[in-house]
Design a protein around this motif. Structure first.
Motif, PDB file in Angstrom:
ATOM      1  N   UNK A 269      25.445  40.963  35.879  1.00  0.00           N
ATOM      2  CA  UNK A 269      26.884  40.849  36.136  1.00  0.00           C
ATOM      3  C   UNK A 269      27.096  39.795  37.212  1.00  0.00           C
ATOM      4  N   UNK A 270      28.298  39.270  37.287  1.00  0.00           N
ATOM      5  CA  UNK A 270      28.496  38.076  38.085  1.00  0.00           C
ATOM      6  C   UNK A 270      29.946  37.966  38.538  1.00  0.00           C
ATOM      7  N   UNK A 271      30.347  36.733  38.807  1.00  0.00           N
ATOM      8  CA  UNK A 271      31.743  36.466  39.175  1.00  0.00           C
ATOM      9  C   UNK A 271      32.704  36.876  38.059  1.00  0.00           C
ATOM     10  N   UNK A 272      32.191  37.106  36.851  1.00  0.00           N
ATOM     11  CA  UNK A 272      33.065  37.485  35.738  1.00  0.00           C
ATOM     12  C   UNK A 272      33.557  38.932  35.821  1.00  0.00           C
ATOM     13  N   UNK A 273      33.166  39.651  36.859  1.00  0.00           N
ATOM     14  CA  UNK A 273      33.794  40.959  37.097  1.00  0.00           C
ATOM     15  C   UNK A 273      35.319  40.816  37.171  1.00  0.00           C
ATOM     16  N   UNK A 274      35.772  39.687  37.693  1.00  0.00           N
ATOM     17  CA  UNK A 274      37.205  39.479  37.877  1.00  0.00           C
ATOM     18  C   UNK A 274      37.931  39.283  36.543  1.00  0.00           C
ATOM     19  N   UNK A 275      37.202  39.026  35.495  1.00  0.00           N
ATOM     20  CA  UNK A 275      37.837  38.859  34.180  1.00  0.00           C
ATOM     21  C   UNK A 275      37.671  40.071  33.292  1.00  0.00           C
ATOM     22  N   UNK A 276      36.838  41.036  33.712  1.00  0.00           N
ATOM     23  CA  UNK A 276      36.574  42.204  32.886  1.00  0.00           C
ATOM     24  C   UNK A 276      36.929  43.501  33.567  1.00  0.00           C
ATOM     25  N   UNK A 277      35.965  44.055  34.294  1.00  0.00           N
ATOM     26  CA  UNK A 277      36.155  45.385  34.881  1.00  0.00           C
ATOM     27  C   UNK A 277      37.291  45.417  35.902  1.00  0.00           C
ATOM     28  N   UNK A 278      37.439  44.366  36.708  1.00  0.00           N
ATOM     29  CA  UNK A 278      38.460  44.415  37.762  1.00  0.00           C
ATOM     30  C   UNK A 278      39.880  44.504  37.214  1.00  0.00           C
ATOM     31  N   UNK A 279      40.296  43.642  36.285  1.00  0.00           N
ATOM     32  CA  UNK A 279      41.664  43.785  35.772  1.00  0.00           C
ATOM     33  C   UNK A 279      41.870  45.051  34.944  1.00  0.00           C
ATOM     34  N   UNK A 280      40.849  45.452  34.180  1.00  0.00           N
ATOM     35  CA  UNK A 280      40.992  46.648  33.340  1.00  0.00           C
ATOM     36  C   UNK A 280      41.127  47.902  34.197  1.00  0.00           C
ATOM     37  N   UNK A 281      40.364  47.963  35.276  1.00  0.00           N
ATOM     38  CA  UNK A 281      40.373  49.150  36.125  1.00  0.00           C
ATOM     39  C   UNK A 281      41.380  49.058  37.268  1.00  0.00           C
ATOM     40  N   UNK A 282      42.131  47.956  37.332  1.00  0.00           N
ATOM     41  CA  UNK A 282      43.163  47.828  38.354  1.00  0.00           C
ATOM     42  C   UNK A 282      42.642  47.451  39.727  1.00  0.00           C
ATOM     43  N   UNK A 283      41.467  46.802  39.797  1.00  0.00           N
ATOM     44  CA  UNK A 283      40.882  46.415  41.078  1.00  0.00           C
ATOM     45  C   UNK A 283      41.356  45.045  41.545  1.00  0.00           C
ATOM     46  N   UNK A 284      42.126  44.352  40.715  1.00  0.00           N
ATOM     47  CA  UNK A 284      42.710  43.077  41.120  1.00  0.00           C
ATOM     48  C   UNK A 284      44.063  42.936  40.437  1.00  0.00           C
ATOM     49  N   UNK A 285      44.830  41.970  40.881  1.00  0.00           N
ATOM     50  CA  UNK A 285      46.155  41.759  40.292  1.00  0.00           C
ATOM     51  C   UNK A 285      46.061  40.818  39.105  1.00  0.00           C
ATOM     52  N   UNK A 286      47.110  40.787  38.302  1.00  0.00           N
ATOM     53  CA  UNK A 286      47.166  39.871  37.162  1.00  0.00           C
ATOM     54  C   UNK A 286      47.110  38.423  37.637  1.00  0.00           C
ATOM     55  N   UNK A 287      47.762  38.128  38.759  1.00  0.00           N
ATOM     56  CA  UNK A 287      47.741  36.767  39.300  1.00  0.00           C
ATOM     57  C   UNK A 287      46.330  36.362  39.720  1.00  0.00           C
ATOM     58  N   UNK A 288      45.590  37.307  40.281  1.00  0.00           N
ATOM     59  CA  UNK A 288      44.211  36.999  40.686  1.00  0.00           C
ATOM     60  C   UNK A 288      43.331  36.694  39.483  1.00  0.00           C
ATOM     61  N   UNK A 289      43.540  37.439  38.402  1.00  0.00           N
ATOM     62  CA  UNK A 289      42.774  37.155  37.184  1.00  0.00           C
ATOM     63  C   UNK A 289      43.163  35.810  36.600  1.00  0.00           C
ATOM     64  N   UNK A 290      44.450  35.504  36.577  1.00  0.00           N
ATOM     65  CA  UNK A 290      44.915  34.198  36.081  1.00  0.00           C
ATOM     66  C   UNK A 290      44.276  33.069  36.884  1.00  0.00           C
TER      67      UNK A 290
END
Length: 306
Positions: free
Chosen positions: A150-171
């Motif tokens: 796993x890598x920096x791509x947590x921000x594109x998978x688990x984090x947005x799905x589980x609510x650990x980051x905002x939509x703007x952060x994923x964008x």
């Protein structure tokens, strides 16, 4: 309607009945249930459109794995002697077999020259830094291979799905990730991105196996429990990730991973094929299974994470 037409209608009706039964079984699945539904168990191997009917036999697997691990040693010697820097990113669905593939990849490599990075959740200090900063700190020095579990791509998978980051952060991440990776490649790093995917029934079967096996329970986390009902959310997130971050210089390699044996061989071949080390066994390395190994473009064209 003739006999042929009647047979076609009957076959379609039977298939629909099976699909409806599987959907009901998946909807009723509980990780702490008394037993795994036989419907899920029966459908697991072929789920997600897996193209093979049977598992790869162990004799072929062991023969090819040994030969490929010898190739990995040749490749590592070249990396060390030439001062190359190699990064291999393993991403994918929960239970897709990333850990098992990484273990076989590094099994006979010197830990001084081949390092696994599996970062925990960011500390408060890291949360206040540039998102890529803690990953940049783990990049290889000359003569080293670094494997990200796993890598920096947590921000594109688990984090947005589980609510650990905002939509703007994923964008923002999806915009910046290709730029970050382009910098790595321009600096001379050889970057390989592998995405392992499995069918939903296979994921549930493996999650249940982890839950019931005392030796595998450590692999389960609270997120795994919550992820059971978020299949569609993860599908959408991964499709978006692959579409946004697959580039000419940093492409994704997709591996359909319902069969762990085939997955392990495919991931090793995928990396070795991209390294120009001397005395490569081209016949062995080039014998990739393109039924399960796809480009992101081809994968998404087939429907992506369904």
């Amino acid at each position: 309607m003739g006999r042929f037409g009647e047979a076609v209608v009957t076959k379609k009706a039977s298939r629909k009945k099976e699909e409806d039964g599987l959907r009901r079984a998946i909807a009723q699945f509980r990780l702490d249930g008394d037993e795994l539904s036989p419907v899920i168990d029966a459908a697991a191997f072929g789920s997600g459109g897996y193209p093979h009917k049977q598992k790869l036999n162990s004799k072929t697997y062991k023969r090819d794995l040994l030969a490929l691990q010898i190739e990995l040693l040749k490749a590592l010697n070249w990396v060390r002697e030439q001062g190359e820097r190699v990064v291999v990113v393993f991403e994918g669905r929960d239970t897709a077999g990333k850990g098992g593939a990484i273990y076989r990849f590094t099994q006979h490599l010197s830990p001084r020259d081949a390092r696994i990075v599996a970062l925990p959740k960011p500390t408060p200090t890291e949360q206040g830094q540039w998102y890529f900063q803690r990953y940049a700190a783990e990049m290889p020095t000359k003569g080293e291979i670094v494997i990200f579990d796993r890598s920096w791509y947590n921000r594109a998978g688990v984090e947005p799905v589980m609510g650990f980051c905002t939509a703007d952060q994923t964008d923002q991440f999806l915009h910046e990730a290709p730029q970050f990776e382009a910098m790595l490649v321009r600096d001379g790093i050889r970057l390989f991105k592998l995405f392992l995917t499995i069918g939903q029934a296979m994921q549930l079967k493996r999650l249940y196996a982890r839950h019931t096996d005392p030796l595998k329970q450590w692999k389960l986390s609270p997120i795994d429990h919550q992820a059971v009902g978020k299949w569609d959310a993860y599908s959408n997130a991964y499709d978006r990730m692959l579409a946004a971050t697959d580039t000419v210089d940093t492409p994704w390699t997709i591996v359909k991973a319902n069969d762990k044996y085939r997955t392990r061989l495919a991931t090793i071949r995928g990396v070795l094929a991209g390294l120009p080390y001397p005395e490569k066994d081209e016949g062995l390395v080039g014998d990739q299974d393109h039924k399960i190994v796809l480009t992101a473009e081809r994968f998404l064209a087939k429907g992506g994470e369904i």
